[in-house]
Design a protein around this motif. Structure first.
Motif, PDB file in Angstrom:
ATOM      1  N   GLU A 114       2.163  -3.596   3.867  1.00 23.45           N
ATOM      2  CA  GLU A 114       3.349  -2.944   3.316  1.00 23.45           C
ATOM      3  C   GLU A 114       4.567  -3.484   4.059  1.00 23.45           C
ATOM      4  O   GLU A 114       4.499  -3.725   5.258  1.00 23.45           O
ATOM      5  CB  GLU A 114       3.166  -1.421   3.486  1.00 23.45           C
ATOM      6  N   ILE A 115       5.655  -3.647   3.342  1.00 21.03           N
ATOM      7  CA  ILE A 115       6.821  -4.307   3.938  1.00 21.03           C
ATOM      8  C   ILE A 115       7.794  -3.332   4.597  1.00 21.03           C
ATOM      9  O   ILE A 115       8.559  -3.715   5.478  1.00 21.03           O
ATOM     10  CB  ILE A 115       7.531  -5.184   2.876  1.00 21.03           C
ATOM     11  N   ARG A 116       7.777  -2.058   4.210  1.00 20.89           N
ATOM     12  CA  ARG A 116       8.753  -1.104   4.760  1.00 20.89           C
ATOM     13  C   ARG A 116       8.239  -0.487   6.071  1.00 20.89           C
ATOM     14  O   ARG A 116       7.209   0.208   6.086  1.00 20.89           O
ATOM     15  CB  ARG A 116       9.033   0.004   3.746  1.00 20.89           C
ATOM     16  N   THR A 131      -3.430   6.691  -5.450  1.00 22.32           N
ATOM     17  CA  THR A 131      -2.199   6.260  -4.778  1.00 22.32           C
ATOM     18  C   THR A 131      -1.095   7.290  -5.058  1.00 22.32           C
ATOM     19  O   THR A 131      -1.128   8.006  -6.060  1.00 22.32           O
ATOM     20  CB  THR A 131      -1.717   4.866  -5.247  1.00 22.32           C
ATOM     21  N   CYS A 165      -1.377  -1.952  -6.738  1.00 12.67           N
ATOM     22  CA  CYS A 165      -1.184  -0.689  -7.474  1.00 12.67           C
ATOM     23  C   CYS A 165       0.288  -0.361  -7.623  1.00 12.67           C
ATOM     24  O   CYS A 165       1.008  -0.248  -6.629  1.00 12.67           O
ATOM     25  CB  CYS A 165      -1.885   0.440  -6.734  1.00 12.67           C
ATOM     26  N   GLY A 176       0.571   6.600  -8.323  1.00 13.04           N
ATOM     27  CA  GLY A 176      -0.307   6.980  -9.434  1.00 13.04           C
ATOM     28  C   GLY A 176      -0.271   8.481  -9.678  1.00 13.04           C
ATOM     29  O   GLY A 176      -0.285   8.946 -10.825  1.00 13.04           O
ATOM     30  N   ILE A 220       4.777  -9.516  -7.661  1.00 14.65           N
ATOM     31  CA  ILE A 220       3.678  -9.753  -6.736  1.00 14.65           C
ATOM     32  C   ILE A 220       2.485 -10.426  -7.435  1.00 14.65           C
ATOM     33  O   ILE A 220       1.563 -10.924  -6.797  1.00 14.65           O
ATOM     34  CB  ILE A 220       3.328  -8.401  -6.057  1.00 14.65           C
ATOM     35  N   CYS A 270       0.817  -1.232   0.000  1.00 19.94           N
ATOM     36  CA  CYS A 270       0.000   0.000   0.000  1.00 19.94           C
ATOM     37  C   CYS A 270       0.840   1.267   0.000  1.00 19.94           C
ATOM     38  O   CYS A 270       0.304   2.357  -0.179  1.00 19.94           O
ATOM     39  CB  CYS A 270      -0.956   0.005   1.183  1.00 19.94           C
ATOM     40  N   THR A 295       4.078  -6.362   6.779  1.00 21.96           N
ATOM     41  CA  THR A 295       4.275  -7.778   6.511  1.00 21.96           C
ATOM     42  C   THR A 295       4.773  -7.982   5.095  1.00 21.96           C
ATOM     43  O   THR A 295       4.741  -7.056   4.279  1.00 21.96           O
ATOM     44  CB  THR A 295       2.984  -8.594   6.752  1.00 21.96           C
ATOM     45  N   ASN A 296       5.213  -9.180   4.827  1.00 13.76           N
ATOM     46  CA  ASN A 296       5.581  -9.571   3.472  1.00 13.76           C
ATOM     47  C   ASN A 296       4.392 -10.346   2.898  1.00 13.76           C
ATOM     48  O   ASN A 296       4.148 -11.489   3.268  1.00 13.76           O
ATOM     49  CB  ASN A 296       6.833 -10.442   3.516  1.00 13.76           C
ATOM     50  N   MET A 303       3.961 -11.662   0.132  1.00 15.93           N
ATOM     51  CA  MET A 303       4.270 -12.831  -0.703  1.00 15.93           C
ATOM     52  C   MET A 303       4.385 -14.088   0.154  1.00 15.93           C
ATOM     53  O   MET A 303       4.410 -15.190  -0.364  1.00 15.93           O
ATOM     54  CB  MET A 303       5.562 -12.600  -1.489  1.00 15.93           C
ATOM     55  N   PRO A 362       2.989  -1.969  -8.579  1.00 19.78           N
ATOM     56  CA  PRO A 362       3.979  -2.825  -7.911  1.00 19.78           C
ATOM     57  C   PRO A 362       5.355  -2.684  -8.547  1.00 19.78           C
ATOM     58  O   PRO A 362       5.473  -2.233  -9.695  1.00 19.78           O
ATOM     59  CB  PRO A 362       3.422  -4.240  -8.147  1.00 19.78           C
TER      60      PRO A 362
HETATM   61  N1  SAM Z   1       0.723   0.954  -4.049  1.00 15.10           N
HETATM   62  C1  SAM Z   1       1.487   2.140  -3.676  1.00 15.10           C
HETATM   63  C2  SAM Z   1       1.236   3.258  -4.641  1.00 15.10           C
HETATM   64  O1  SAM Z   1       0.680   2.995  -5.722  1.00 15.10           O
HETATM   65  O2  SAM Z   1       1.587   4.398  -4.318  1.00 15.10           O
HETATM   66  C3  SAM Z   1       2.981   1.840  -3.570  1.00 15.10           C
HETATM   67  C4  SAM Z   1       3.668   1.438  -4.844  1.00 15.10           C
HETATM   68  S1  SAM Z   1       5.396   1.096  -4.609  1.00 15.10           S
HETATM   69  C5  SAM Z   1       6.092   1.271  -6.182  1.00 15.10           C
HETATM   70  C6  SAM Z   1       5.397  -0.643  -4.283  1.00 15.10           C
HETATM   71  C7  SAM Z   1       5.239  -0.918  -2.799  1.00 15.10           C
HETATM   72  O3  SAM Z   1       5.129  -2.324  -2.560  1.00 15.10           O
HETATM   73  C8  SAM Z   1       6.422  -0.428  -1.988  1.00 15.10           C
HETATM   74  O4  SAM Z   1       5.947   0.421  -0.963  1.00 15.10           O
HETATM   75  C9  SAM Z   1       7.045  -1.706  -1.433  1.00 15.10           C
HETATM   76  O5  SAM Z   1       7.656  -1.513  -0.170  1.00 15.10           O
HETATM   77  C10 SAM Z   1       5.840  -2.621  -1.371  1.00 15.10           C
HETATM   78  N2  SAM Z   1       6.177  -4.058  -1.402  1.00 15.10           N
HETATM   79  C11 SAM Z   1       7.026  -4.667  -2.248  1.00 15.10           C
HETATM   80  N3  SAM Z   1       7.085  -5.990  -1.997  1.00 15.10           N
HETATM   81  C12 SAM Z   1       6.238  -6.219  -0.961  1.00 15.10           C
HETATM   82  C13 SAM Z   1       5.877  -7.382  -0.237  1.00 15.10           C
HETATM   83  N4  SAM Z   1       6.381  -8.565  -0.546  1.00 15.10           N
HETATM   84  N5  SAM Z   1       4.982  -7.263   0.781  1.00 15.10           N
HETATM   85  C14 SAM Z   1       4.468  -6.052   1.094  1.00 15.10           C
HETATM   86  N6  SAM Z   1       4.774  -4.915   0.440  1.00 15.10           N
HETATM   87  C15 SAM Z   1       5.644  -4.990  -0.572  1.00 15.10           C
END
Ligand code: SAM
Length: 232
Positions: free
Chosen positions: A84-86, A211, A135, A214, A150, A62, A114-115, A117, A137
């Protein structure tokens, strides 16, 4: 270790009353984000009435949460969950949720580190989600990294398993090559049917610009590609 974070063994350990406290009469300003600053422990089975999933909309990756807040505004009777992972980004979304809750909003939005995946079926039950959003990814351009995308055949089966019958999955990206990958794998998957009249879908309109990523693409006058599929 900052790269390690707890996860539930199964969905009976997930306490939704800590994510949507108002619904359960708890303190709405206390955050549980599964980050270092706002930890969660998943060691016991929680009360059945707290672990029964109430999430309708799931935002995978997210980021800064723009879509989650837009969903909350546009669908007042639905519960949205961002994953979200970060850690720092999750904290940011959490603080925004707290600020909005202080003003009486965002009681139906929550976020967790969380992760996705790895751990989705440990949070959600079969046939429980109404919509899943993916969104912008990360594209992972190199062939050896495709398995980190993803959207892939194995994860699509997982998303289908968690969606309700006729539930929808939304994928949007500004990378045409990645969009082609989404189309290829979704159209091939037996559990999904492509939705043709995307214009009729209000959530599809929402993901276009709500987003943060976006909006960035919009500012840079980039292209956007979308596919929406329904679980059959
Ligand atoms: N969806 C948001 C947007 O459209 O603004 C964020 C897009 S960003 C390019 C991709 C996001 O996916 C990043 O914040 C990243 O940390 C998160 N992400 C990547 N791999 C992930 C995972 N395995 N689990 C959770 N989040 C993940």
């Amino acid at each position: 270790n900052e790269t390690l974070f707890p996860y539930p063994l199964n969905y009976n350990q997930v306490d939704w009353s800590s994510h949507y406290p108002k619904k359960f009469g708890k303190d709405p300003l206390k955050l549980y984000l599964n980050t270092l600053e706002y930890p969660i422990t998943y060691d016991d089975q929680v009360k059945p009435e707290y672990s029964e999933s109430i999430v309708d909309f799931l935002d995978i990756g997210c980021g800064f949460g723009g879509l989650c807040f837009a969903l909350s505004e546009n669908y007042p009777d639905k519960y949205t969950f961002g994953m979200e992972i970060r850690g720092k980004v999750v904290n940011f979304v959490g603080e925004k949720i707290r600020a909005l809750r202080d003003e009486g909003q965002a009681h139906d939005v929550s976020v967790i580190r969380t992760n996705t995946m790895r751990h989705l079926p440990q949070y959600f039950r079969k046939n429980s989600l109404e919509k899943i959003f993916i969104c912008f990814p990360d594209p992972h351009f190199k062939k050896k990294n495709f398995r980190r995308r993803i959207v892939n055949p194995g994860l699509l089966s997982e998303y289908a398993y968690l969606l309700k019958p006729s539930g929808r999955i939304y994928c949007i990206t500004d990378v045409e090559e990645l969009h082609n990958w989404h189309v290829q794998h979704l159209e091939k998957h037996k559990m999904f049917k492509r939705v043709q009249d995307v214009e009729q879908d209000s959530a599809a309109k929402l993901i276009w610009n709500s987003t943060e990523e976006g909006q960035k693409v919009e500012r840079n006058k980039g292209s956007k590609f979308i596919i929406v599929c329904e679980k059959v």
